[in-house]
Scaffold this motif. Structure first.
Motif, PDB file in Angstrom:
ATOM      1  N   ARG A  19     -24.528  89.510  62.083  1.00 22.62           N
ATOM      2  CA  ARG A  19     -24.271  89.226  60.674  1.00 22.62           C
ATOM      3  C   ARG A  19     -24.377  87.754  60.370  1.00 22.62           C
ATOM      4  N   LEU A  20     -23.930  86.901  61.304  1.00 15.92           N
ATOM      5  CA  LEU A  20     -24.039  85.476  61.027  1.00 15.92           C
ATOM      6  C   LEU A  20     -25.468  84.995  61.171  1.00 15.92           C
ATOM      7  N   GLN A  21     -26.329  85.811  61.797  1.00 16.83           N
ATOM      8  CA  GLN A  21     -27.725  85.417  61.889  1.00 16.83           C
ATOM      9  C   GLN A  21     -28.570  86.134  60.856  1.00 16.83           C
ATOM     10  N   ALA A  22     -27.943  86.687  59.822  1.00 14.70           N
ATOM     11  CA  ALA A  22     -28.637  87.350  58.722  1.00 14.70           C
ATOM     12  C   ALA A  22     -29.340  88.619  59.172  1.00 14.70           C
ATOM     13  N   ARG A  23     -28.792  89.298  60.171  1.00 13.16           N
ATOM     14  CA  ARG A  23     -29.353  90.592  60.541  1.00 13.16           C
ATOM     15  C   ARG A  23     -28.294  91.644  60.301  1.00 13.16           C
ATOM     16  N   ILE A  24     -28.586  92.908  60.655  1.00 15.84           N
ATOM     17  CA  ILE A  24     -27.605  93.954  60.405  1.00 15.84           C
ATOM     18  C   ILE A  24     -26.791  94.269  61.658  1.00 15.84           C
ATOM     19  N   ILE A  37     -22.530  81.394  68.841  1.00 17.04           N
ATOM     20  CA  ILE A  37     -23.646  81.429  67.905  1.00 17.04           C
ATOM     21  C   ILE A  37     -24.132  80.039  67.569  1.00 17.04           C
ATOM     22  N   ILE A  38     -23.218  79.074  67.443  1.00 15.44           N
ATOM     23  CA  ILE A  38     -23.662  77.821  66.855  1.00 15.44           C
ATOM     24  C   ILE A  38     -24.172  76.840  67.886  1.00 15.44           C
ATOM     25  N   HIS A  39     -24.348  77.229  69.139  1.00 15.69           N
ATOM     26  CA  HIS A  39     -24.800  76.287  70.148  1.00 15.69           C
ATOM     27  C   HIS A  39     -26.074  76.740  70.821  1.00 15.69           C
ATOM     28  N   PRO A  40     -26.986  75.803  71.130  1.00  8.63           N
ATOM     29  CA  PRO A  40     -28.056  76.116  72.065  1.00  8.63           C
ATOM     30  C   PRO A  40     -27.524  76.077  73.501  1.00  8.63           C
ATOM     31  N   ARG A  41     -28.444  76.151  74.449  1.00  4.63           N
ATOM     32  CA  ARG A  41     -28.005  76.322  75.829  1.00  4.63           C
ATOM     33  C   ARG A  41     -28.079  74.995  76.554  1.00  4.63           C
ATOM     34  N   TYR A  42     -27.023  74.607  77.234  1.00  2.83           N
ATOM     35  CA  TYR A  42     -27.065  73.403  78.031  1.00  2.83           C
ATOM     36  C   TYR A  42     -27.846  73.655  79.307  1.00  2.83           C
ATOM     37  N   ARG A  51     -23.177  81.207  75.462  1.00  3.61           N
ATOM     38  CA  ARG A  51     -23.648  79.864  75.208  1.00  3.61           C
ATOM     39  C   ARG A  51     -22.491  78.987  74.849  1.00  3.61           C
TER      40      ARG A  51
END
Lengths: 180, 304, 384
Positions: free
Chosen positions: B37-42, B271-276, B199
């Motif tokens: 949902r936070l990525q605009a999907r269902i 959700i809000i982080h890329p991968r280190y 992540r």
């Protein structure tokens, strides 16, 4: 620190940008190039579409009673050249894009045109509707000279072999005299 | 007789395998749904995790020719067993069926075994991706196990007791521990991210770099057992956190609601982080998280 | 003691099949090899059996993302061979479709790049904005990929005033998005740790390997075919060419971000100054015997077409040199010395399109000879 992503995330939670396809259908815009459909009323079987198709998806073959024009969706590239080039407006690209089938022979569309028989030898050689369309194009001139359609038809509806003998036919001499 | 039946029910149904798996599956679904949902999907429906398990258990498990098949089969079994034991000892609400006086230390050990099982699995599967994945898992475990254990022991040293039930009972009377030791709470919460494989610290299972990491060569039933472990982790680890730092809950409903809060927190951070990269993640733990845990540990030793 | 870590042919980091064999020592890459050939389809041979007009639709399918680039370059080369000039309105429409596809391609690249470093959220957001560019293309051309908008002597469809209004609305949305992407890139510390200082290609090395496109512009080489050798409507449009000096993945990202803003500017100018007139020229002569050569600025660099005609309606030889052929040479020098975790993002930063790359070349190391096989020779070898 991550203000924009968090703002975007909250806004996306309210409004998702994916739909529950295929439960909810998706209709594309106007002018979308989906699967092609023939109009059997207008098609005369001239074969211009198969000449210009870049992939060779449209083929036609003459069996003894019909000219069969077939468009194979598996080879079609949905370019729209057939629609552009058809002089009679008989093929249109619809908005249908869900073309998956279980049986490959169902993924075809086409038209069957009945063939005309030669008045002399009786062999079928030419699509009926194309002959009618061609005669219709010269109707004005025929009326000017007072010639009936059937009389012209007797001279034109000859298969390629028999048309070599039209010089010797008595009807032709009378026809040419009428034209003078 | 009644004792045996009670024990079997506790081991298999509540709060053993069935309850933990069900709650863990629902929490995993919530993570995926919030993420979608936070990525605009269902997002997937609620039964997605259980359907995945059924599908995996019905497929064939292929063991590569050149490996030691026995170790490859034992690794997922070890990790599943340790998690079931940890789930059974965890107090749900404020009662615990199999708790005893030293279960804090035993739980810490049991919860470290899934990571070890992954290291073994990666090494024994004879694939370069597995080797790289298992070495990454080893490095990140060195990074986070120390602050994790220190923060957990902080609470134990304050109360001079190693029993989780005692910790929970103390918090119900005197207030949750995150008010008293906020730095240890933050350190513990950050250590949960690599433990669950989220992540920004999920380098051991990075799918765009090393395909499946340690689990690349697993398929079918064995992969299904690893997935069951994953689902159980989603219940046991938030439960452990809530019991140690957030009050525990007087009844199961309140307890599960607090676990839900932890799950949501993990999802949002994921959700809000890329991968280190693995060396950056390792350095992060030693630079920022270990000092926080050490400060509170020293505080709990000196000021009782 | 080095192990071999294969990236591909099946790998989640690659969008198309290629084989990159890395020799690693722990986490550090110490050597490697690069093999293509998995996506060869024999398009150049097939083109000699189809008419010039059918080949427009064939060459669109060389690449999955840069369709109209190939179609436009081929059409311009054929028009140069025939000596006809398309009308002005057709040139402007070609430019609009070209730049809209560039926006779509760069947004796709952003999404893929974010996915390689694990930032799935940004990937989803960028592909959501990409839908606006695809809607512009769907309204003008009728399809979202493989448009078929070009014909020899012009374009096949016209832009009505209603479509112009739709284009303007979508361009406003896209401009806001591009600003947001810039802010996301700048304010994220974890992202910066992954892309800054990674995969450095120094300027001299870039010049020696002859890279083109954003890969070259990210290393300080100032080259752009739209400005150096203008075609279509570009002589009348005012735009800038972004160049960065860093040479790492971050510089290439910033080059692509600025190119997005420039594309929006170009489309706005082209729609505002759209001249009136026909969209295709009426007369089509047969091509004379001769050769022609055409180039455009594709999304990944400079694309070159060579065409030779023998007077009939079938071309005798068509040769395509795509930008990915030269850009892929720079993968191995950039990757050696970095860690495994950086290989996907470095690979993605040159935007490789392996479908465009394939030519069959044989290297005989015993005799030190290099030979390229044509399709007829290959067929002869198979005994057919």
């Amino acid at each position: 620190m991550k203000r924009h992503i968090i703002k975007d995330a909250l806004r996306s939670m309210v409004k998702p940008s994916t739909t529950l396809y295929p439960r909810k259908p998706y209709i594309p815009q106007e002018g979308f190039r989906g699967a092609a459909e023939y109009d059997p009323e207008k098609c005369v079987g001239c074969g211009a579409c198969s000449q210009t198709c870049p992939t060779g998806a449209i083929t036609y073959e003459d069996s003894d009673k019909h000219r069969r024009i077939r468009l194979d969706y598996g080879l079609c590239s949905f370019c729209g050249r057939c629609e552009e080039i058809c002089p009679w407006g008989a093929i249109h690209l619809t908005k249908r894009y869900e073309l998956a089938v279980y049986d490959k022979s169902e993924a075809k569309t086409g038209v069957d045109i009945p063939l005309l028989e030669c008045v002399k030898c009786g062999r079928p050689f030419f699509p009926t509707s194309q002959m009618e369309a061609s005669i219709q194009k010269v109707e004005e001139t025929l009326r000017k000279y007072g010639i009936g359609k059937e009389e012209l038809a007797k001279l034109i509806q000859l298969c390629p072999t028999c048309s070599f003998t039209v010089d010797k036919m008595p009807e032709r001499r009378m026809f040419m005299r009428r034209l003078r | 007789m009644i004792e045996t039946i009670n024990m079997l029910i506790g081991l298999l149904i509540y709060p053993g395998l069935a309850f933990s798996l069900l709650v863990g599956g629902i929490f995993y679904w919530l993570y995926r749904k919030v993420r979608a949902r936070l990525q605009a999907r269902i997002g997937p429906p609620w039964y997605q995790y259980f359907m995945d398990l059924i599908k995996l258990f019905s497929k064939e498990s292929i063991i590569p020719y050149s490996t030691r098949g026995a170790v490859m089969v034992l690794a997922p079994i070890f990790s599943l067993t340790s998690l079931i034991l940890a789930a059974v000892m965890m107090p749900v609400g404020s009662r615990s069926i199999f708790g005893f006086d030293e279960d804090l230390i035993v739980t810490l050990y049991l919860l470290a075994i899934p990571g070890l099982a992954m290291i073994i699995a990666g090494n024994v599967s004879e694939s370069p991706y597995g080797a790289v994945g298992s070495s990454r898992e080893a490095s990140i475990m060195v990074g986070y196990e120390l602050p994790y254990a220190l923060s957990a022991l902080t609470v134990g040293f304050y109360l001079r007791s190693l029993s989780i039930s005692t910790i929970v009972r103390y918090q119900i009377e005197a207030g949750p521990f995150f008010m008293k030791y906020p730095l240890a709470t933050v350190a513990f919460l950050m250590c949960l991210l690599p433990k669950m494989g989220r992540r920004p610290f999920d380098a051991p299972e990075a799918d765009t770099e090393i395909i499946g990491g340690p689990l690349t060569e697993y398929s079918g039933l064995l992969l299904g057992i690893f997935e069951v472990t994953n689902g159980l982790k989603w219940f046991v680890i938030p439960a452990f956190t809530v019991n140690l730092f957030f009050g525990g809950g007087a009844n199961p409903i309140e307890f599960l609601l607090k676990c839900l809060g932890i799950v949501l927190f993990l999802s949002v951070l994921d959700i809000i982080h890329p991968r280190y990269r693995i060396d950056q993640g390792f350095r992060y733990f030693f630079k920022w998280i270990l000092p926080l845990a050490l400060i509170d540990f020293v505080r709990s030793l000196i000021w009782p | 003691m080095s192990t071999v870590l294969p990236i591909g042919p099946f790998h989640p980091a690659l969008k198309e099949a290629a084989f990159i064999k890395l020799e690693v020592d722990g986490e550090k890459v110490v050597g490697g090899d690069f093999k293509v050939g998995y996506m060869h389809r024999g398009i150049e041979e097939l083109a000699t059996r189809k008419t010039y007009h059918s080949n427009i639709f064939l060459f669109e399918r060389v690449c999955g993302i840069c369709n109209t680039v190939h179609s436009t370059c081929y059409t311009q080369t054929v028009e140069a061979l025939m000596g006809i000039e398309p009308p002005e309105r057709a040139k402007y429409i070609r430019t609009i479709v070209f730049e809209a596809e560039r926006i779509q391609s760069h947004l796709l690249w952003f999404g893929v790049g974010m996915h390689e470093i694990g930032y799935d959220t940004a990937y989803m957001y960028m592909w959501r904005e990409r839908e606006h560019a695809l809607e512009i293309l769907e309204s003008i051309c009728g399809k979202r990929v493989n448009f078929g908008i070009n014909t020899i002597g012009g374009v096949r469809r016209d832009i009505t005033p209603e479509k112009e209004r739709l284009i303007k609305t979508k361009l406003d949305i896209l401009e806001r998005t591009i600003g947001k992407i810039g802010k996301i890139l700048v304010e994220d510390k974890v992202l910066e740790a992954r892309v800054k200082g990674v995969g450095i290609l120094p300027k001299e090395e870039a010049r020696r390997l002859c890279v083109v496109g954003p890969t070259a512009r990210g290393s300080g080489l100032n080259m752009d075919t739209r400005r150096d050798d203008p075609y279509a409507a570009y002589p009348n449009i005012d735009f800038e060419v972004p160049v960065e000096e860093g040479g790492d993945v971050l510089s290439r990202t910033l080059v692509r971000l600025r190119e997005l803003a420039q594309s929006v500017k170009i489309i706005r100018q082209a729609t505002a100054n759209l001249p009136k007139g026909p969209v295709a020229s009426e007369s089509l002569p047969l091509p004379t015997v001769g050769e022609a050569f055409g180039r455009v600025e594709a999304h990944r660099g400079e694309l070159v077409y060579y065409l030779r005609s023998n007077g009939t309606n079938f071309p005798e030889r068509v040769k395509v040199r795509t930008p990915s052929v030269v850009n892929n040479n720079s993968i191995l020098p950039m990757v050696v010395g970095e860690t495994i975790a950086d290989v996907p993002i470095i690979l993605a930063s040159i935007d490789p399109c392996f479908a465009c790359t394939d030519r069959v070349t044989v290297l005989d190391t015993r005799k030190n000879v290099e030979k390229t096989f044509t399709l007829s020779e290959l067929r002869g070898r198979r005994g057919r």
